[in-house]
Design a protein around this motif. Sequence first.
Motif, PDB file in Angstrom:
ATOM      1  N   THR A  86       0.841  -1.126   0.098  1.00  0.00           N
ATOM      2  CA  THR A  86       0.008  -0.023   0.111  1.00  0.00           C
ATOM      3  C   THR A  86       1.172   1.143   0.447  1.00  0.00           C
ATOM      4  N   ILE A  87       2.244   0.998  -0.286  1.00  0.00           N
ATOM      5  CA  ILE A  87       2.795   2.362  -0.378  1.00  0.00           C
ATOM      6  C   ILE A  87       3.151   2.823  -1.662  1.00  0.00           C
ATOM      7  N   ASP A  88       2.803   4.041  -1.565  1.00  0.00           N
ATOM      8  CA  ASP A  88       2.610   4.999  -2.342  1.00  0.00           C
ATOM      9  C   ASP A  88       1.224   5.052  -2.372  1.00  0.00           C
ATOM     10  N   SER A  89       0.013   4.516  -2.161  1.00  0.00           N
ATOM     11  CA  SER A  89      -1.511   4.346  -2.508  1.00  0.00           C
ATOM     12  C   SER A  89      -2.193   5.517  -1.782  1.00  0.00           C
ATOM     13  N   VAL A  90      -3.391   5.331  -2.926  1.00  0.00           N
ATOM     14  CA  VAL A  90      -4.013   6.753  -2.379  1.00  0.00           C
ATOM     15  C   VAL A  90      -4.702   6.857  -0.660  1.00  0.00           C
ATOM     16  N   GLY A  91      -4.891   7.446   0.215  1.00  0.00           N
ATOM     17  CA  GLY A  91      -4.463   7.778   1.604  1.00  0.00           C
ATOM     18  C   GLY A  91      -6.186   6.575   1.892  1.00  0.00           C
ATOM     19  N   SER A  92      -7.576   6.451   1.490  1.00  0.00           N
ATOM     20  CA  SER A  92      -8.736   6.010   1.538  1.00  0.00           C
ATOM     21  C   SER A  92      -8.607   3.561   0.771  1.00  0.00           C
ATOM     22  N   HIS A  93      -7.382   3.871   0.018  1.00  0.00           N
ATOM     23  CA  HIS A  93      -7.661   2.975  -0.079  1.00  0.00           C
ATOM     24  C   HIS A  93      -6.184   1.726   0.739  1.00  0.00           C
ATOM     25  N   LYS A  94      -5.481   2.715   1.829  1.00  0.00           N
ATOM     26  CA  LYS A  94      -4.703   1.837   2.649  1.00  0.00           C
ATOM     27  C   LYS A  94      -5.872   1.861   3.664  1.00  0.00           C
ATOM     28  N   ARG A  95      -6.823   2.743   3.990  1.00  0.00           N
ATOM     29  CA  ARG A  95      -7.584   2.391   4.588  1.00  0.00           C
ATOM     30  C   ARG A  95      -8.590   1.003   4.824  1.00  0.00           C
ATOM     31  N   THR A  96      -9.548   1.289   3.133  1.00  0.00           N
ATOM     32  CA  THR A  96      -9.952   0.376   2.754  1.00  0.00           C
ATOM     33  C   THR A  96      -9.374  -1.616   2.831  1.00  0.00           C
ATOM     34  N   VAL A  97      -7.627  -1.511   2.322  1.00  0.00           N
ATOM     35  CA  VAL A  97      -7.115  -2.701   2.903  1.00  0.00           C
ATOM     36  C   VAL A  97      -6.784  -2.486   4.229  1.00  0.00           C
ATOM     37  N   ARG A  98      -6.829  -1.773   4.797  1.00  0.00           N
ATOM     38  CA  ARG A  98      -6.749  -2.180   6.472  1.00  0.00           C
ATOM     39  C   ARG A  98      -8.087  -2.669   7.195  1.00  0.00           C
ATOM     40  N   ALA A  99      -9.217  -1.872   7.070  1.00  0.00           N
ATOM     41  CA  ALA A  99     -10.306  -2.065   7.500  1.00  0.00           C
ATOM     42  C   ALA A  99     -10.982  -3.911   6.782  1.00  0.00           C
ATOM     43  N   LEU A 100     -10.449  -4.357   5.473  1.00  0.00           N
ATOM     44  CA  LEU A 100     -10.012  -6.032   5.637  1.00  0.00           C
ATOM     45  C   LEU A 100      -9.635  -6.336   6.257  1.00  0.00           C
ATOM     46  N   GLY A 101      -8.972  -5.995   6.746  1.00  0.00           N
ATOM     47  CA  GLY A 101      -7.675  -7.072   7.455  1.00  0.00           C
ATOM     48  C   GLY A 101      -6.631  -7.260   7.621  1.00  0.00           C
ATOM     49  N   LEU A 102      -6.243  -6.611   6.623  1.00  0.00           N
ATOM     50  CA  LEU A 102      -4.974  -7.140   5.183  1.00  0.00           C
ATOM     51  C   LEU A 102      -3.639  -5.771   5.893  1.00  0.00           C
TER      52      LEU A 102
END
Length: 65
Positions: free
Chosen positions: A12-28
């Motif tokens: 998720t490095i260099d990803s948009v902030g909302s994408h980082k939060r979505t990946v984290r919300a998926l538990g990854l």
Amino acid sequence: MSPLKVTQVRSTIDSVGSHKRTVRALGLKRIRDSRVHEDTPQMRGMIHKVRHLVRVEEVQEVDSK
């Protein structure tokens, strides 16, 4: 609906902030980390948003009888 196994395959490095939060919300938390989620429209939307960062597989439900 069968459960979905979601695996993070890209960083998720260099990803948009909302994408980082979505990946984290998926538990990854890191690459090759996997979680199993129920197949719901909400989960499908989250997965679709970060489809370039994750791999999705359908898994068979296991009866615990």
